[in-house]
Design an enzyme around this catalytic site. Structure first.
Site, PDB file in Angstrom:
ATOM      1  N   ASP A 552       0.823  -1.211   0.000  1.00 41.54           N
ATOM      2  CA  ASP A 552       0.000   0.000   0.000  1.00 41.54           C
ATOM      3  C   ASP A 552       0.862   1.268   0.000  1.00 41.54           C
ATOM      4  O   ASP A 552       1.842   1.364   0.739  1.00 41.54           O
ATOM      5  CB  ASP A 552      -0.893   0.026   1.239  1.00 41.54           C
ATOM      6  N   ASP A 584      -3.908  -0.114  -3.648  1.00 45.47           N
ATOM      7  CA  ASP A 584      -4.167   0.925  -2.650  1.00 45.47           C
ATOM      8  C   ASP A 584      -3.185   2.077  -2.815  1.00 45.47           C
ATOM      9  O   ASP A 584      -2.355   2.369  -1.949  1.00 45.47           O
ATOM     10  CB  ASP A 584      -4.115   0.351  -1.224  1.00 45.47           C
ATOM     11  N   HIS A 617      -9.034  -0.036  -2.543  1.00 44.64           N
ATOM     12  CA  HIS A 617      -9.306   1.405  -2.608  1.00 44.64           C
ATOM     13  C   HIS A 617      -9.343   1.917  -4.045  1.00 44.64           C
ATOM     14  O   HIS A 617      -9.625   3.107  -4.253  1.00 44.64           O
ATOM     15  CB  HIS A 617      -8.272   2.188  -1.797  1.00 44.64           C
ATOM     16  N   HIS A 756      -2.564  -4.778   2.037  1.00 46.14           N
ATOM     17  CA  HIS A 756      -3.905  -4.620   2.619  1.00 46.14           C
ATOM     18  C   HIS A 756      -3.927  -4.312   4.116  1.00 46.14           C
ATOM     19  O   HIS A 756      -4.917  -3.794   4.614  1.00 46.14           O
ATOM     20  CB  HIS A 756      -4.711  -5.888   2.324  1.00 46.14           C
TER      21      HIS A 756
END
Length: 805
Positions: A552, A584, A617, A756
């Site tokens: 991320d 993300d 996301h 995540h």
């Protein structure tokens, strides 16, 4: 007499390749009663007999009449000849129906009948009434249809019909619009001509001599594909029975199976066709409306598939709330058109979970046809039925890249190929940054390139794509130059006595006086290029080593710049490694736009070295709940900001979902897929539709890959299942160490790398050392965590923590 049984013909050396011709008798008497025979559990049908080799139609009819103990009769001749081709390049078989008039019904109690087959004499009107019963009491609709002809032709036999069903007939409707809908459905399900042909061949194996498949035969067929025979199969049959005739055509079977495929998208035209099947699934009495009780059953099933259990009171309340989306009052009725409208407008969610096969039937079909040699001997390597042929299959037993389908792998050029001279020469500072880029043509006439080494005009033309990577005026390079300006602080004292002293000072990571509209235009142009590149990539990438794997980013452009300076300072083109990001990229951090701009620019410049996967996301609804939508609007204004946001999300819609590194390391944002989606095999990932603008409803498999988590060590002692509902997220599932081991074994993998979840050290080794979670944004949401990445190289997974101070 070859009366139909409840199973397909027993396999012999010839039976698997051809079907015997057969004769069928329509026996009737003066009282308009029709003689039918019992076909075991498959139901009543017309008496029939296979025609032996060298036997004539008439001889076969006489032999069948003798078996039926009919002594007095009038053969009124042939009324139908049907030629059927069960598969492409397969021999036709012929079914001929003769009309037999019997003056009086034989005494069924006569001793002379002995062991002969007994006819059941049923009035034609009664047969018409029985046709409305469910389950359908006949093997196929032929008795009903022929009895209608009897009612209209009481004295003379009708004219003989000559009909042919060949395997080259397109699986489409006669209307152009319906044809387009069907083609889109089949394309989404990866049901090409070979896959359709497999189902067609199976259909006639099970349904013959009828050209229809009743509910019992349907259940037997699904059982042969590994389904458990339960009452639910009756509901599936009703959903596929488009015309409510009680029996399916082979086309209805193919379309129904395609609609049930785990990878069939639940949006657009395929989504509408799926919703029509779902409506019939719950319209128990087939009256064209869904009763409130039937709607409640649908809501209950959706909640159970989400892993949510409700008591009756809670279910009643939730059903009432859900019914409001359709303006459906308690006790009311929901018509099909209102159901389609509300689901299409996303007013009601969760239908994507319904009417799904636990796993794709295509691998089972291919395995069966290869092992049993039903269509082609294995030694012939039939292009039509061999399991290694097809856009959605990855043969799990083969590990060599040569055997992998082209669209399930994204590989570099063979290391055994010829080297060639690169187009550009670059100059690099000691810090690793590029300061000068020259093409070889610019160096002609200097000591760097001799006269005999000059490149031809043809070579120049062939190298244009690679030249674009170093074209400083391209959108991607202009964006990277702008981002370097954005990254730097410009102090007032640094502007004095310098060219450009009129420029305003600015802080670090600030655009200063940059024209935001020009920036937006450049970003939109890049999005269109990026989407085109990503659309051509498979949903499941296959990468070689070395590969850096990052987790991320979440709008943390500062850390992304740190990774750039540490790992690809000269750019991915000049760095001997791949770069894989696990999703993300936006939300929570303040620089999501800049992160996307940088990553998309690098993707354009090095499409075969820089790879981006989709995270949870990269979804519109999630971004509106968090920060990225507002960030775009705040930076570019209401109109342009929304356009930029939409263009970026259009790229997210076609992003790959997962990747395999070095054939052994599975990389994904969330976690592994549960076995009820695609059987837990990697092949199903490439069936995920594209584009995917609503993954929650269009692809349960993609949603799980983007959202799932491992079961924590604390919860593992209490876990009794391999997969549990993900209470922390409120969606998707959590998987245990045992589930991970089964997934790795099933797909011949060694590890899973996912993102995540924030990790204090930037990474965490979990589940017996087979799972690595990596997080590449430090100080996440004001915390103290570090950022890290993973290097996969030479059969090692190395963790690298980044010093962002």
């Amino acid at each position: 007499m070859a009366v139909a049984t409840s199973s397909p013909p027993r396999r012999t050396d010839d039976a698997v390749q051809t079907f015997d011709d057969c004769v069928v008798l329509l026996c009737y008497n003066y009282d308009m009663r029709c003689g039918l025979v019992e076909g075991g559990s498959k139901g009543l049908w017309l008496p029939y007999k296979d025609v032996a080799q060298g036997e004539s139609w008439e001889s076969a009819v006489d032999a069948l009449l003798k078996e039926l103990s009919l002594k007095a009769y009038t053969n009124q001749g042939m009324i139908q000849m049907l030629r059927i081709q069960p598969g492409l390049n397969r021999a036709f078989f012929t079914r001929v129906i003769f009309m037999i008039r019997v003056p009086e019904v034989p005494d069924e109690g006569a001793d002379e009948m002995g062991e002969q087959v007994r006819l059941q004499w049923i009035a034609v009107e009664e047969i018409q009434r029985m046709a409305k019963l469910r389950p359908y009491p006949f093997m196929g609709v032929e008795p009903t249809e022929l009895c209608k002809q009897l009612l209209h032709n009481k004295t003379l036999p009708p004219n003989c019909d000559f009909v042919e069903i060949n395997a080259t007939t397109a699986l489409t409707s006669q209307t152009v619009s319906a044809k387009s809908q069907i083609e889109q459905m089949l394309e989404s399900a990866k049901f090409g001509q070979p896959e359709q042909d497999m189902v067609r061949f199976d259909f006639f194996r099970f349904a013959r001599p009828s050209t229809y498949m009743n509910e019992h035969t349907f259940q037997s067929y699904l059982s042969s594909l590994g389904w458990d025979v339960t009452p639910y199969l009756g509901d599936l049959f009703r959903a596929m029975d488009v015309h409510n005739r009680g029996a399916l055509t082979w086309k209805e079977l193919v379309l129904g199976l395609a609609a049930m495929e785990p990878g069939t998208q639940h949006g657009g035209t395929p989504g509408e066709l799926r919703c029509r099947h779902i409506f019939r699934l719950y319209d128990g009495n087939c009256d064209g409306v869904m009763e409130y009780a039937e709607f409640r059953k649908m809501v209950k099933d959706i909640q159970e598939m989400r892993g949510i259990t409700m008591d009756e009171a809670a279910l009643d309340k939730f059903t009432s709330t859900s019914a409001a989306s359709f303006n459906l009052p308690f006790g009311g009725q929901l018509p099909l058109n209102e159901f389609l409208l509300a689901v299409g407008q996303l007013k009601f969610r969760g239908t994507s979970l319904l009417f799904r096969s636990p796993s794709s039937i295509l691998p089972a079909l291919r395995k069966k046809y290869t092992q049993e040699s039903l269509i082609e001997p294995v030694s012939k390597k039939s292009k039509m039925f061999h399991p290694s042929i097809g856009s959605d299959v990855m043969d799990q037993s083969v590990t060599s890249e040569e055997s992998m389908p082209a669209d399930t792998t994204h590989r570099f050029q063979s290391p055994h190929g010829h080297y060639e001279l690169a187009t550009h020469s670059v100059k690099v500072r000691r810090t690793g940054t590029l300061v000068d880029v020259l093409s070889l043509w610019d160096l002609e006439g200097t000591s760097a390139v001799t006269k005999s080494s000059r490149l031809s005009e043809k070579t120049r033309f062939e190298r244009l794509p690679s030249m674009d990577s170093f074209n400083q005026k391209s959108h991607a390079n202009e964006m990277l130059a702008g981002l370097r300006y954005f990254e730097r602080a410009i102090r007032k004292e640094n502007l004095e006595n310098r060219v450009g002293a009129g420029r305003m000072p600015k802080d670090q990571f600030n655009w200063g006086e940059v024209d935001r509209q020009a920036l937006a235009r450049c970003l939109v142009a890049m999005c269109k290029q990026t989407r085109e590149v990503m659309f051509a990539e498979p949903r499941l990438l296959k990468l070689s080593v070395p590969t850096y794997i990052l987790g991320d980013i979440h709008g943390n452009y500062r850390d992304l710049v740190c990774f750039e300076k540490a790992l690809w300072r000269m750019g991915p083109v000049l760095t001997p490694a791949n770069f894989l990001f696990l999703g993300d990229y936006v939300d929570r951090g303040e620089h999501g736009v800049e992160v996307i701009a940088h990553l998309f620019a690098q993707k354009i410049l090095a499409p075969d070295k820089f790879y981006l996967l989709r995270g949870n996301h990269e979804v519109r609804n999630v971004q509106k709940m968090f920060t990225f939508y507002n960030e775009c609007v705040n930076k570019f204004g209401d109109r342009v900001g929304v356009e930029v946001w939409e263009q970026i999300n259009a790229c997210f819609d076609v992003m790959p979902i997962a990747a395999i590194v070095d054939s052994k390391v599975f990389c994904v944002h969330g976690g592994i897929p549960p076995p009820w989606l695609g059987g837990g095999f990697l092949a199903a990932i490439n069936q995920i539709p594209k584009p995917l603008n609503d993954p929650e409803n269009q692809s349960p498999l993609a949603w799980e890959l983007m959202w799932s988590d491992p079961i924590s060590s604390e919860a593992a002692t209490e876990a009794q299942k391999a997969f549990l509902p993900n209470a922390k997220r409120g969606t998707a599932h959590m998987f245990s160490a045992e589930a991970l081991e089964e997934f790795l074994s099933r797909n011949e993998l060694s590890h899973v790398v996912r993102a995540h979840e924030v990790q204090q050290a930037g990474f965490q080794v979990q589940q017996k050392g087979k799972l690595l979670t990596v997080f590449s944004s430090s100080h996440y949401c004001g915390g103290s965590n570090e950022a890290a990445c993973i290097l996969a190289d030479r059969q090692k997974l190395r963790t690298i923590r980044l010093d962002t101070t």
